[in-house]
Write an enzyme that holds these catalytic residues in place. Structure first.
Site, PDB file in Angstrom:
ATOM      1  N   LYS A   1      79.234  57.188 -15.931  1.00 20.88           N
ATOM      2  CA  LYS A   1      79.043  58.469 -15.358  1.00 20.88           C
ATOM      3  C   LYS A   1      77.470  58.834 -15.080  1.00 20.88           C
ATOM      4  O   LYS A   1      76.912  59.502 -15.661  1.00 20.88           O
ATOM      5  CB  LYS A   1      79.555  59.612 -16.205  1.00 20.88           C
TER       6      LYS A   1
ATOM      7  N   GLU B   1      76.840  58.092 -19.933  1.00 30.48           N
ATOM      8  CA  GLU B   1      76.494  59.006 -19.003  1.00 30.48           C
ATOM      9  C   GLU B   1      75.028  59.065 -18.996  1.00 30.48           C
ATOM     10  O   GLU B   1      74.090  59.912 -19.643  1.00 30.48           O
ATOM     11  CB  GLU B   1      76.928  60.416 -19.146  1.00 30.48           C
TER      12      GLU B   1
ATOM     13  N   TYR C   1      75.033  71.148 -21.980  1.00 27.69           N
ATOM     14  CA  TYR C   1      76.630  71.208 -22.198  1.00 27.69           C
ATOM     15  C   TYR C   1      77.006  71.798 -23.570  1.00 27.69           C
ATOM     16  O   TYR C   1      76.281  71.148 -24.500  1.00 27.69           O
ATOM     17  CB  TYR C   1      77.227  70.027 -21.804  1.00 27.69           C
TER      18      TYR C   1
ATOM     19  N   SER D   1      83.906  63.063 -11.936  1.00 27.88           N
ATOM     20  CA  SER D   1      84.272  63.731 -13.412  1.00 27.88           C
ATOM     21  C   SER D   1      83.356  64.899 -13.148  1.00 27.88           C
ATOM     22  O   SER D   1      82.340  65.026 -13.714  1.00 27.88           O
ATOM     23  CB  SER D   1      83.594  62.648 -14.132  1.00 27.88           C
TER      24      SER D   1
ATOM     25  N   LYS E   1      82.860  60.371 -24.185  1.00 22.76           N
ATOM     26  CA  LYS E   1      81.845  60.728 -23.214  1.00 22.76           C
ATOM     27  C   LYS E   1      80.616  61.057 -23.932  1.00 22.76           C
ATOM     28  O   LYS E   1      80.621  61.911 -24.762  1.00 22.76           O
ATOM     29  CB  LYS E   1      81.986  61.942 -21.998  1.00 22.76           C
TER      30      LYS E   1
ATOM     31  N   GLU F   1      72.214  60.604 -17.238  1.00 17.19           N
ATOM     32  CA  GLU F   1      71.703  61.549 -16.025  1.00 17.19           C
ATOM     33  C   GLU F   1      70.367  61.637 -15.818  1.00 17.19           C
ATOM     34  O   GLU F   1      69.632  62.378 -16.352  1.00 17.19           O
ATOM     35  CB  GLU F   1      72.613  62.863 -16.415  1.00 17.19           C
TER      36      GLU F   1
ATOM     37  N   ASP G   1      84.589  69.936 -21.244  1.00 16.67           N
ATOM     38  CA  ASP G   1      84.054  69.748 -22.414  1.00 16.67           C
ATOM     39  C   ASP G   1      82.749  70.781 -22.679  1.00 16.67           C
ATOM     40  O   ASP G   1      82.118  70.458 -23.349  1.00 16.67           O
ATOM     41  CB  ASP G   1      83.600  68.446 -22.616  1.00 16.67           C
TER      42      ASP G   1
END
Length: 374
Positions: free
Chosen positions: A240, A198, A374, A312, A157, A200, A44
């Site tokens: 995630k 997610e 990302y 993942s 996601k 993080e 992605d």
């Protein structure tokens, strides 16, 4: 009065839970993604991230090369032995494989579940500490989610980040990001998409593993609180998270057992057992460390582990394959072989059976990118 109370209870998600016609489908999809021995391929990357990946191999960053890159991976024969789902980027969801099938159609034919990254990237977190970032993309979200479902996606996601500074993150960011993740998860389930949540806690910084554990526990606990408040169906979602590790500038690299125990302990304190699976991000870890840490968690027998513990990965699955490919057609077969090896190593890690001796020296190279987006 009693009738009014019943109406209120039926409309307030903390009482009744989220009302969606997709409930059974969400639970079934989440379970399929958690298939034993498999994990997710995160394909992605944004156009900007692809630019970072392509520059070292001298490949122009254009739409066709981004399509070729994803086709390279999806065309690896036997990928479905190790991969249960693929996370696409919005552009890639509508692109086609070499034979004319859309990427989601190809995945479905292989028994792989197509997914989609739905957030719109990071922005400055106004109200947070300097350098902190929030994630945007909730405007018109339900409409977008419905369109992704129609295009074949069955999970999604959304990433929020937390940068440890002076051993902590701001309470503003912890609360704001949790509410964002919960709203995203709620709206996704309404439209039939299994949400991968997610949060993080980034590897950037000079903090030790104890600081990462303390911040991760605070962050994950607040995310779970917000998910409850929004009535999210825990059986139809996935987490995630980061692994609990030393900061990139700390000067210490954690041993697999140390990282595994710190991570599982923190998750056991925060995440309900009803969530079917945890799919770890690699967060800049080397390919071998990403596999070794995951394997150590799955080999641990004396700590609670009620969830499927999977991967993942983007860089930790793709880096060596991308280097082997170099953007050249004549290198496709070799690159696919490298990708399948990496997928197999991580499949073994989900069983607690990864052996570092089966890896090349290149697998130990750091994949860390400061402030990675990302």
């Amino acid at each position: 009065m009693s009738a009014r109370i019943e109406v209120l209870k039926s409309h307030l998600s903390p009482y009744a839970g989220l009302q969606t016609p997709f409930r059974d489908e969400l639970i079934a999809t989440a379970r399929k993604l958690c298939t034993t021995g498999k994990g997710l391929l995160a394909a992605d990357e944004s156009q900007g991230s692809c630019d970072k990946r392509f520059k070292p191999i001298g490949l122009p960053n254009n739409e066709e090369n981004r399509r070729r890159y994803r086709a390279l991976m999806l065309g690896a024969e036997g990928l479905e032995q190790y991969i249960s789902g693929v996370i696409f980027q919005e552009e890639t969801l509508t692109q086609k494989y070499d034979d004319g099938r859309s990427f989601p159609e190809l995945c479905i034919s292989l028994g792989i579940v197509p997914g989609i990254k739905t957030d719109k990237g990071l922005v400055d977190a106004v109200g947070g500490a300097p350098g902190e970032q929030a994630t945007q993309g909730l405007d018109n979200y339900e409409k977008r989610a419905a369109e992704y479902y129609a295009q074949g996606a069955r999970f999604c996601k959304w990433r929020n980040t937390y940068k440890i500074q002076n051993g902590t993150v701001s309470e503003y960011l912890i609360h704001h990001n949790a509410e964002t993740l919960a709203k995203y998860a709620q709206l996704s389930q309404k439209q039939g998409l299994v949400p991968i949540v997610e949060p993080e806690v980034m590897i950037d910084g000079n903090h030790d593993i104890a600081a990462c554990q303390a911040v991760s526990q605070r962050v994950w606990a607040e995310v779970v609180r917000a998910l409850h408040a929004h009535g999210v169906i825990f059986e139809g979602m996935l987490l995630k998270p980061n692994m609990v590790v030393y900061g990139s500038d700390c000067g210490t690299v954690g041993e697999p057992v140390e990282v595994a125990r710190a991570t599982l302990t923190t998750l056991a304190r925060t995440l309900p057992a009803s969530v079917p699976g945890i799919f770890f991000l690699s967060g800049g870890l080397s390919e071998s460390n990403a596999s070794a840490y995951l394997s150590a968690m799955n080999a641990c027998t004396d700590l609670p582990r009620p969830w499927a513990v999977r991967f993942s990965y983007a860089r930790a699955l793709q880096a060596s394959a991308l280097k082997a490919w170099g953007g050249k057609e004549e290198n496709k077969a070799v690159a696919r072989k490298v990708l399948l090896h990496r997928a197999k190593m991580n499949s073994l890690a989900t069983l607690g059976k990864y052996n570092p001796g089966e890896d090349s020296k290149g697998a130990k190279e750091s994949l860390y990118i400061k402030g990675n987006t990302y």
